[in-house]
Design an enzyme around this catalytic site. Structure first.
Site, PDB file in Angstrom:
ATOM      1  N   HIS A 158     -14.909   1.700   0.533  1.00 41.55           N
ATOM      2  CA  HIS A 158     -13.815   0.712   0.570  1.00 41.55           C
ATOM      3  C   HIS A 158     -12.560   1.290   1.223  1.00 41.55           C
ATOM      4  CE1 HIS A 158     -15.549  -1.917  -2.961  1.00 41.55           C
ATOM      5  NE2 HIS A 158     -16.299  -1.913  -1.887  1.00 41.55           N
ATOM      6  N   CYS A 214      -5.850   2.586  13.542  1.00 38.90           N
ATOM      7  CA  CYS A 214      -5.233   1.852  14.645  1.00 38.90           C
ATOM      8  C   CYS A 214      -6.177   0.733  15.077  1.00 38.90           C
ATOM      9  CB  CYS A 214      -4.937   2.785  15.817  1.00 38.90           C
ATOM     10  SG  CYS A 214      -4.262   1.879  17.235  1.00 38.90           S
ATOM     11  N   ASN A 228     -13.610   3.673  -4.850  1.00 40.10           N
ATOM     12  CA  ASN A 228     -12.195   3.917  -5.116  1.00 40.10           C
ATOM     13  C   ASN A 228     -11.452   4.309  -3.846  1.00 40.10           C
ATOM     14  OD1 ASN A 228     -12.728   3.382  -7.740  1.00 40.10           O
ATOM     15  ND2 ASN A 228     -12.833   5.520  -8.392  1.00 40.10           N
ATOM     16  N   TYR A 234       0.825  -1.221   0.000  1.00 38.50           N
ATOM     17  CA  TYR A 234       0.000   0.000   0.000  1.00 38.50           C
ATOM     18  C   TYR A 234       0.855   1.266   0.000  1.00 38.50           C
ATOM     19  CZ  TYR A 234      -4.092  -2.872   0.133  1.00 38.50           C
ATOM     20  OH  TYR A 234      -5.053  -3.779  -0.233  1.00 38.50           O
ATOM     21  N   ALA A 294     -16.150   7.736 -19.498  1.00 40.36           N
ATOM     22  CA  ALA A 294     -16.843   8.625 -18.560  1.00 40.36           C
ATOM     23  C   ALA A 294     -16.341  10.073 -18.680  1.00 40.36           C
ATOM     24  CB  ALA A 294     -16.654   8.116 -17.127  1.00 40.36           C
ATOM     25  N   GLY A 300     -18.480   3.813 -14.104  1.00 40.30           N
ATOM     26  CA  GLY A 300     -17.220   3.062 -14.150  1.00 40.30           C
ATOM     27  C   GLY A 300     -17.083   1.971 -13.113  1.00 40.30           C
ATOM     28  N   ASN A 344     -20.689   3.359 -18.593  1.00 37.52           N
ATOM     29  CA  ASN A 344     -19.611   2.373 -18.664  1.00 37.52           C
ATOM     30  C   ASN A 344     -19.167   2.260 -20.117  1.00 37.52           C
ATOM     31  OD1 ASN A 344     -18.031  -0.192 -18.436  1.00 37.52           O
ATOM     32  ND2 ASN A 344     -18.919  -0.207 -16.383  1.00 37.52           N
TER      33      ASN A 344
END
Ligand code: NAD
Length: 235
Positions: free
Chosen positions: A109, A117, A92, A56, A220, A176, A202
């Site tokens: 998400h 933490c 996203n 990440y 888009a 999208g 889309n």
């Protein structure tokens, strides 16, 4: 009185594709060189937190450079020029809606610039690296930070509020998103069954698309600004 009072826009990886960010399922997708079970599951994080943090941290460097495209900017224009409550529910983890100046954004998400933490729940906002030695700024415990990304096996974020918005919206736009990642794929059904008009943007027909009144095919970055221009002009 404008035509709509409560608009919800669901966005997925496709809205950020024209900003140079690969979608999940495209051949050069961000996750392609890293098995999902290693970098996006609770078990993977428990097995090897250092590896997951490194993944990440690297992704963060890619996402921090990206810039919003005309589709993100069109949503900000809609919020500024259309007199309704306008909420953006995004799958996203990038922060391109924020960079475009939008507000009322629900990151179901999670988001790449946050860590949470696991001891006290404090959110740490940073585009810098987070690792197994990061100390929580609130409880001061080391090694408990987790990327604030919703892994498979975890609950989505902000869902009470999102559910309320879906049940009360009168226009639902989906931009999208492939329609295969649940529960977001079922949002259109909730909106439609509660009386909203529903429109999908889309490149191609998607799965689970029976509840859309209209499908607008194309990029888009072109289709959404044109649609929003029309909405503002004819409000
Ligand atoms: P997805 O990759 O499954 O689907 C993307 C969809 O966007 C596809 O249906 C594709 O046809 C469409 N698309 C691609 N380019 C487009 C364009 N220019 N205009 C319109 N549509 C376009 O993405 P998803 O449905 O969002 O699900 C994947 C999950 O992966 C998400 O939940 C998200 O958390 C994560 N993800 C996030 C990012 C990001 O933050 N930018 C990027 C990749 C994946």
């Amino acid at each position: 009185m404008p035509q709509y009072q409560n608009i919800v826009i669901l966005t997925g990886a496709g809205i950020s594709a024209e900003s140079g960010l690969a979608t999940f399922r495209s051949s050069n997708g961000l996750w392609n060189n890293h098995p999902v079970e290693d970098v996006a599951t609770v078990e993977g994080f428990q097995r090897n937190p250092a590896y997951v943090h490194a993944f990440y941290n690297e992704l963060k460097q890619e996402l921090v450079k990206a810039q919003p495209n005309p589709a993100h900017l069109a949503l900000t224009r809609l919020q500024n020029e259309y007199p309704a409550r306008i909420s953006i529910v995004t799958q996203n983890v990038d922060t391109l809606h924020e960079k475009a100046g939008s507000r009322n954004i629900y990151h179901i998400h999670g988001q790449i610039n946050q860590a949470v933490c696991q001891n006290c729940g404090q959110i740490l906002e940073t585009f810098g690296d987070v690792d197994t030695e990061t100390v929580c700024p609130h409880c001061q415990i080391m090694g408990m930070m987790k990327p604030n990304i919703v892994f498979f096996g975890e609950n989505l974020l902000c869902m009470d509020e999102v559910d309320r918005l879906l049940r009360t919206c009168d226009l639902f736009l989906s931009v999208g998103t492939s329609g295969v990642v649940f529960p977001a794929a079922a949002f259109v059904q909730i909106a439609k069954l509660n009386g909203a008009e529903t429109v999908e943007f889309n490149l191609e027909p998607t799965s689970n698309n029976y509840y859309f009144d209209r499908h607008i095919f194309g990029k888009a970055g072109s289709t959404l600004p044109a649609f929003i221009d029309d909405l503002i002009t004819n409000r």
